[in-house]
Design a protein around this motif. Structure first.
Motif, PDB file in Angstrom:
ATOM      1  N   MET A 202       0.831  -1.120   0.083  1.00  0.00           N
ATOM      2  CA  MET A 202       0.139  -0.054  -0.007  1.00  0.00           C
ATOM      3  C   MET A 202       0.965   1.291  -0.050  1.00  0.00           C
ATOM      4  O   MET A 202       0.475   2.225  -0.829  1.00  0.00           O
ATOM      5  CB  MET A 202      -1.018   0.198   1.098  1.00  0.00           C
ATOM      6  N   LEU A 203       1.872   1.310   0.676  1.00  0.00           N
ATOM      7  CA  LEU A 203       2.734   2.304   0.758  1.00  0.00           C
ATOM      8  C   LEU A 203       3.452   2.635  -0.589  1.00  0.00           C
ATOM      9  O   LEU A 203       3.475   3.831  -1.019  1.00  0.00           O
ATOM     10  CB  LEU A 203       3.978   2.352   1.703  1.00  0.00           C
ATOM     11  N   TYR A 204       3.606   1.497  -1.322  1.00  0.00           N
ATOM     12  CA  TYR A 204       4.224   1.729  -2.591  1.00  0.00           C
ATOM     13  C   TYR A 204       3.475   2.154  -3.551  1.00  0.00           C
ATOM     14  O   TYR A 204       3.501   2.994  -4.541  1.00  0.00           O
ATOM     15  CB  TYR A 204       4.988   0.296  -3.161  1.00  0.00           C
ATOM     16  N   GLY A 205       1.982   1.905  -3.361  1.00  0.00           N
ATOM     17  CA  GLY A 205       0.828   2.275  -4.141  1.00  0.00           C
ATOM     18  C   GLY A 205       0.933   4.009  -3.703  1.00  0.00           C
ATOM     19  O   GLY A 205       0.626   4.459  -4.758  1.00  0.00           O
ATOM     20  N   HIS A 206       0.780   4.351  -2.498  1.00  0.00           N
ATOM     21  CA  HIS A 206       0.742   5.707  -2.358  1.00  0.00           C
ATOM     22  C   HIS A 206       2.067   6.239  -2.919  1.00  0.00           C
ATOM     23  O   HIS A 206       1.973   7.658  -3.447  1.00  0.00           O
ATOM     24  CB  HIS A 206       0.803   5.896  -0.866  1.00  0.00           C
ATOM     25  N   ILE A 207       3.246   5.784  -3.202  1.00  0.00           N
ATOM     26  CA  ILE A 207       4.317   6.332  -3.594  1.00  0.00           C
ATOM     27  C   ILE A 207       4.005   6.825  -5.373  1.00  0.00           C
ATOM     28  O   ILE A 207       4.299   7.631  -5.886  1.00  0.00           O
ATOM     29  CB  ILE A 207       5.635   5.558  -3.567  1.00  0.00           C
ATOM     30  N   GLU A 208       3.462   5.622  -5.948  1.00  0.00           N
ATOM     31  CA  GLU A 208       2.873   5.729  -7.298  1.00  0.00           C
ATOM     32  C   GLU A 208       1.976   6.776  -7.530  1.00  0.00           C
ATOM     33  O   GLU A 208       1.998   7.502  -8.311  1.00  0.00           O
ATOM     34  CB  GLU A 208       2.450   4.454  -7.723  1.00  0.00           C
TER      35      GLU A 208
END
Length: 161
Positions: free
Chosen positions: A43-49
């Motif tokens: 989810m954090l990597y999704g937020h980064i994207e």
């Protein structure tokens, strides 16, 4: 046709926002909220994207002449920032990062996200180039802070393994 690449970025950002909404719907339907460590990181990597796409869209808006595309892009970026702001505290509980205590120009990330989204919603298509630059700078700063936290968490995790 100048806005074609921006529309592709917008479509991807819409997909990510919808996936966050669906996920939160699933989470809220559970009796006990638990988020596995791996899912929190995803989810954090999704937020980064989402932040990367938002930054790219904001930077491209200066060249977009179509008012509808510009207004829709601003609404979409504001919505994505609002979702990130809503989800970060929840994810933070289950992940090795501590975003809540990071300050950007004396404000918490949450306050900056909220203020930026509010600015975009209130001004809408009347934003000026200066505002685009400020918004892009804020998004980039938040993006760097979260990336750094993830980097440090990964290093700590690797050191323990």
């Amino acid at each position: 046709m100048r806005d074609f690449p921006v529309r592709i970025l917008m479509e991807r950002l819409e997909e990510l926002v919808l996936s966050q909404q669906k996920f939160m719907g699933l989470v809220l339907s559970e009796r006990e909220i638990r988020l596995p460590f791996g899912t929190a990181l995803e989810m954090l990597y999704g937020h980064i994207e989402m932040l990367e796409l938002s930054w790219e869209i904001i930077n491209a808006l200066e060249d977009i002449l179509d008012d509808y595309t510009r207004e829709h892009a601003l609404e979409l970026v504001a919505e994505s920032l609002s979702w990130i702001n809503f989800m970060l505290p929840y994810i933070e509980v289950f992940s090795p990062i501590f975003v809540e205590h990071l300050l950007i120009e004396g404000e918490s990330i949450s306050s900056r996200l909220k203020a930026t989204a509010s600015l975009m919603e209130s001004l809408g298509k009347d934003l000026e180039v200066f505002s685009f630059e400020e918004i892009a700078k804020t998004i980039e700063t938040i993006l760097k802070a979260i990336r750094y936290q993830l980097y440090m968490a990964k290093r700590s995790y690797d050191a323990m393994a």
